[in-house]
Design an enzyme around this catalytic site. Structure first.
Site, PDB file in Angstrom:
ATOM      1  N   CYS A  30      67.033 101.847  84.454  1.00 13.17           N
ATOM      2  CA  CYS A  30      65.976 101.171  83.684  1.00 13.17           C
ATOM      3  C   CYS A  30      66.113  99.647  83.775  1.00 13.17           C
ATOM      4  O   CYS A  30      67.096  99.084  83.287  1.00 13.17           O
ATOM      5  CB  CYS A  30      66.073 101.667  82.241  1.00 13.17           C
ATOM      6  SG  CYS A  30      65.278 100.634  81.008  1.00 13.17           S
ATOM      7  N   CYS A  33      66.279  97.720  80.444  1.00 12.71           N
ATOM      8  CA  CYS A  33      67.584  97.964  79.801  1.00 12.71           C
ATOM      9  C   CYS A  33      68.617  96.970  80.326  1.00 12.71           C
ATOM     10  O   CYS A  33      69.419  96.419  79.565  1.00 12.71           O
ATOM     11  CB  CYS A  33      68.074  99.384  80.073  1.00 12.71           C
ATOM     12  SG  CYS A  33      66.979 100.671  79.442  1.00 12.71           S
TER      13      CYS A  33
END
Length: 106
Positions: A30, A33
């Site tokens: 991600c 993230c």
């Protein structure tokens, strides 16, 4: 250093914690993230004696991600005394997370 929790350590590190906890539900693939990581490191340092931040890899601990209805990453769930007090999804500015953590420790 931010600790990574999993299915085996979640109960002890989060639910039974004696300080408020922010759980960063993330995935290694991600992008947002990864962008949040340095911000979380700074916040973990700022709040090290009054709150803690932990990471949970949703691919490694699917049961917990499902239990807390995590649909997108990153999702931040704020726990105090083992109960959810707040949650936000997606990348967040540092000030937003900081104010939510501060609110939990007041």
């Amino acid at each position: 250093m931010i600790k990574t929790v999993d299915t085996n350590t979640f109960q002890n590190e989060v639910i039974q914690s004696d300080v408020p906890v922010v759980v960063d539900f993330f995935a290694t693939w991600c992008g947002p993230c990864k962008l949040m990581s340095p911000i979380l490191d700074q916040l973990a340092e700022e709040f090290e004696s009054t709150a803690k931040i932990v990471k949970l890899d949703v691919d490694q601990s699917k049961e917990i991600a499902t239990q807390y209805s995590v649909k997108g990453m990153p999702t931040f769930i704020f726990f105090k005394d083992g109960e959810i007090v707040d949650r936000i999804m997606g990348s967040q500015p540092k000030d937003e997370l900081k104010s939510k953590i501060s609110a939990m420790i007041e």
